[in-house]
Design an enzyme around this catalytic site. Structure first.
Site, mmCIF file in Angstrom:
data_model
loop_
_atom_site.group_PDB
_atom_site.id
_atom_site.type_symbol
_atom_site.label_atom_id
_atom_site.label_comp_id
_atom_site.label_asym_id
_atom_site.label_seq_id
_atom_site.Cartn_x
_atom_site.Cartn_y
_atom_site.Cartn_z
ATOM 1 N N GLU A 262 52.631 24.593 31.013
ATOM 2 C CA GLU A 262 51.175 24.507 30.920
ATOM 3 C C GLU A 262 50.755 25.141 29.599
ATOM 4 O OE1 GLU A 262 49.178 26.039 34.335
ATOM 5 O OE2 GLU A 262 47.300 25.069 33.752
ATOM 6 N N ARG A 263 50.321 24.299 28.702
ATOM 7 C CA ARG A 263 49.881 24.810 27.408
ATOM 8 C C ARG A 263 48.599 25.595 27.598
ATOM 9 N NH1 ARG A 263 50.375 21.860 22.622
ATOM 10 N NH2 ARG A 263 52.474 21.059 22.373
#
Lengths: 425, 369
Positions: A262-263
């Site tokens: 998850e950026r």
């Protein structure tokens, strides 16, 4: 730090110069001029959304054709074989150009699910989907949250059992808060496969064909009035066994791969209409326009707000610089996410105090009632992507080493755990 | 040394080790008892670590590093509650001399400061506690023998021990900076009772005290604006370091203190308090370090970053120091526990340059809005 970065950056610039225009400086802000919307969620009518999606797919195809579609991905699936630092370099250079926003494809599909398929997918699945995803042909969504599994994702109840006669799995259950499901060709679903095991040990991950019979995507209308998420109902959906990701009952590990990728998109407030609306110029212009400029209490609120907005920006800038230098990120991203939610919430309420009655009924005046859009969106920010309470637990436990709350929920069979009254069976 | 992280880590480690040995809690309490710093530690700091001259130009006997390096040192000093004339000498006085642009004065005074031989301070605020040079009442008069100063200064950090006092006083041309040597006739220093016993302050009385003009007449406004921006960043570094230490104390206690059969840190009410502290500390550090970096780059938005750091670090330190006592409960309220020393330093630092009544308007001013 990889030593080919200068050459790589040069290639990126050449590619972008050949295919896109440089971003123009936003015109100097003048009160009463331009678009006064402050949308956190998208506010486009369906046909505009469709056009933007086509543009996003086209741009992703162009990137892919020229070797920038999956910079850190392995070459046999269409990747460039470089490092995540190269990704960051590409992103920071591309942000200086005027290109279509590819978030619908990239945030979840390319950013999170692609790496999960790569790590846990069976060979045929990797061959079939990975190049297609990074070429912009296949969009993926994440079928994780459920009505009875929000913060406690591992308590999910969507069932997957062997299909009668073998050859696959039958999925039944309901997913919720699913972004981009309406545009997706595939979805990554977490399902309960062994209710007698402790909750983390009875989950299996699957890749679901979103056009398969029994998959029903319904828009979910949120409190702003818009629909930016979906509910996804799975009723007797047949999934072939080669679409299983990871081991049977090993789905939690697979999910962690997804979540690890998850950026830090939620805490990044450096661009977009909300960031543009929360500048010192814009907020001070609002105070002048409403004759509240010399209100001492409001001036103090403004200063506190701006100080925290700038502090969050400094934190992001430092985190980015460290990542670009190849240093592992610290707690900055979780902190930035918490602060982003708090700052936007405070900003919306500050603006409300400045506007007074102008935000409870639309006078038609530019730049006033338009703020209602942000005001109504802000409650979501302290919930989505991990509630404030969960984020604080994570910070305290992982960064400060504080012990977890003792409980039986990780050791008892999932079937035996107490459930909400009225929840799904 | 350059901007690279490894070098800063080495510097931090060296300073932390030194302060761990030379400024443990027992040393802090001894300094509080006697009301003065340990001159042996001051000398070692200058000779072994060369800290007073670290960020002074090499032309004046310094090592020519920037605020980025000094910031690291000040974070550690704040964390250790070091009782030392470092802040007054190296930040307030040395930066005032540099900001004056007075080459002769810099040549005369800075090498002594860099070598740790001169303890110096800046006397700006008066009875009304304002650091705004426009509010200065102390008068400077030109006589046949040179300048003489008359008036009173308060809140002068280390004012009773300084060898060199830089004074903001008013001539007919407006406020300006003047140098006064300790022992000058007509100068009297009275220690003030302070909320924070780790930072001593004095009230100074000037009665026709001979003084030397530093820089040019009427320059005091611009000079103090520059000095306050730099001092706010330096103070922010101390505050960020102190806040980080409070967080470490709280987290350490929450891991090891058992009540109801569990470490208290396993209760979300305590856990979330600590997480809130962590959030404020991370932000505070980012603002202090970023402001120092922008100062070294002579960036145009340095003034904004300095004001931001001052606000964020003031709030973070006060929050962390106050919550630290709550996490500790009763033991945190005792004299023997160090929590109150951090609380005192945090409150005193927040208000040293005027506090919220001043710093919010300064940020809006630096933003030009």
């Amino acid at each position: 730090m990889p030593d080919d970065l200068p050459q790589f950056a040069q290639q990126v610039r050449e590619f972008l110069d050949a295919h896109a225009a440089r971003a123009t400086q936003p015109a100097e802000f003048r009160w009463g001029e331009g678009d006064d919307h402050v949308p956190y969620f998208s506010a486009d009518p369906p046909q505009v959304e469709e056009q933007k999606l086509d543009a996003a797919r086209d741009w992703q195809r162009t990137r892919y054709r020229c070797g920038f579609g999956w910079i850190s991905g392995p070459p046999q699936y269409g990747g460039r074989g470089l490092t995540p630092v190269h990704d960051l370099v590409y992103d920071s250079i591309e942000s200086q150009y005027d290109v279509p926003d590819t978030g619908t494809l990239s945030v979840i599909g390319l950013g999170m699910i692609g790496p999960t398929i790569l790590a846990h997918g069976q060979q045929a699945i990797k061959d079939r989907y990975l190049p297609a995803m990074y070429r912009g042909d296949v969009i993926a969504c994440q079928l994780f949250s459920e009505p009875e599994a929000g913060s406690d994702l591992a308590s999910l109840q969507t069932r997957a059992g062997p299909a009668p006669g073998g050859g696959g799995w039958i999925l039944d259950g309901q997913k919720v808060w699913t972004s981009v499901a309406q545009h997706s060709q595939i979805g990554m679903a977490l399902c309960r496969t062994d209710p007698d095991a402790p909750k983390h040990k009875g989950i299996t991950a699957f890749l679901v064909d979103m056009s398969a019979p029994g998959v029903d995507v319904r828009p979910l209308r949120q409190m702003t009035g818009g629909s930016d998420f979906n509910e996804v109902f799975l009723s007797g959906v047949l999934v072939p066994d080669d679409h299983r990701l990871g081991e049977v009952n090993g789905g939690w590990r697979v999910a962690l791969t997804t979540l690890m990728n998850e950026r830090a998109t939620v805490g990044n407030d450096s661009s977009g209409p909300v960031a543009e609306a929360l500048t010192p110029e814009r907020l001070s212009a609002l105070m002048r326009a409403t004759w509240t400029w010399d209100d001492r209490a409001l001036r103090r609120d403004l200063s506190e707000l701006l100080a925290d907005l700038m502090a969050a920006r400094h934190l992001n800038a430092r985190a980015l610089r460290r990542m670009q230098a190849g240093v592992a990120p610290g707690p900055e991203m979780s902190v930035a996410k918490l602060m982003y939610a708090q700052n936007l919430t405070r900003a919306a309420h500050f603006v409300s105090r400045v506007l007074g009655p102008r935000i409870i009924a639309d006078t038609g005046a530019w730049g006033t009632y338009a703020w209602a859009e942000l005001l109504l969106a802000t409650p979501a920010l302290r919930i989505l992507g991990g509630t404030e309470e969960i984020m604080k637990n994570i910070l305290a436990e992982r960064v400060l080493g504080l012990p977890k709350e003792p409980g039986i929920d990780t050791t008892s069979p999932f079937r035996a755990l107490p459930k909400s009254a009225g929840g799904a069976a | 040394m350059n901007d690279s992280k490894e070098d800063l880590d080495d510097l931090r480690e060296a300073v932390r080790e030194f302060l761990g040995a030379k400024s443990p809690e027992t040393a802090v309490r001894a300094a509080i008892q006697t009301g003065r710093h340990d001159p042996a530690v001051w000398n070692q700091m200058a000779r072994q670590l060369r800290l007073p001259g670290l960020a002074l130009p090499s032309d004046y006997g310094g090592d020519g590093f920037g605020l980025t390096e000094l910031e690291v040192v000040l974070e550690e000093m704040g964390a250790a509650l070091l009782c030392s004339p470092f802040f007054a000498t190296v930040v307030l006085a040395a930066q005032a001399l540099l900001a004056s642009g007075d080459e002769a004065a810099c040549q005369r005074y800075l090498p002594g400061i860099a070598a740790g031989q001169t303890i110096a301070t800046l006397a700006a605020a008066e009875g009304n506690a304002s650091w705004d040079p426009a509010m200065v009442a102390a008068r400077a008069q030109r006589t046949a023998q040179g300048w003489v100063l008359t008036g009173r200064k308060s809140f002068v950090i280390d004012g009773a021990i300084a060898d060199l006092v830089l004074v903001v006083a008013r001539s007919t041309a407006g406020p300006a900076l003047f140098a006064v040597d300790r022992g000058a006739p007509g100068l009297r220093a009275e220690p003030m009772t302070t909320l924070d016993p780790t930072r001593t302050m004095a009230a100074l009385t000037f009665d026709q005290v001979p003084a030397v003009l530093i820089g040019t007449e009427g320059q005091g406004g611009a000079l103090m604006s520059r000095v306050l921006d730099l001092a706010c960043v330096a103070l922010a570094a101390e505050q960020a370091g102190g806040a980080r230490r409070c967080l470490e104390m709280s987290a350490g206690y929450a891991r090891t203190r058992f009540q109801f059969g569990r470490p208290i840190g396993s209760f979300q009410a305590v856990k979330h308090k600590c997480a809130d502290m962590l959030v404020r500390v991370e932000l505070a550090e980012a603002t202090a370090r970023e402001a120092a970096r922008l100062a070294d780059e002579a960036a145009t938005d340095f003034g904004v970053a300095a004001a931001t750091a001052h606000i964020c670090c003031s709030q973070a330190y006060l929050f962390a120091a106050a919550e630290n006592i709550q996490v500790h409960g009763g033991i945190g309220f005792t004299w023997e526990h160090p929590a109150h020393l951090y609380f005192r330093r945090a409150k005193s630092s927040e208000l040293l340059f005027g506090g919220p009544a001043v710093y919010h308007e300064r940020l809006l001013d630096r933003l030009g809005i």
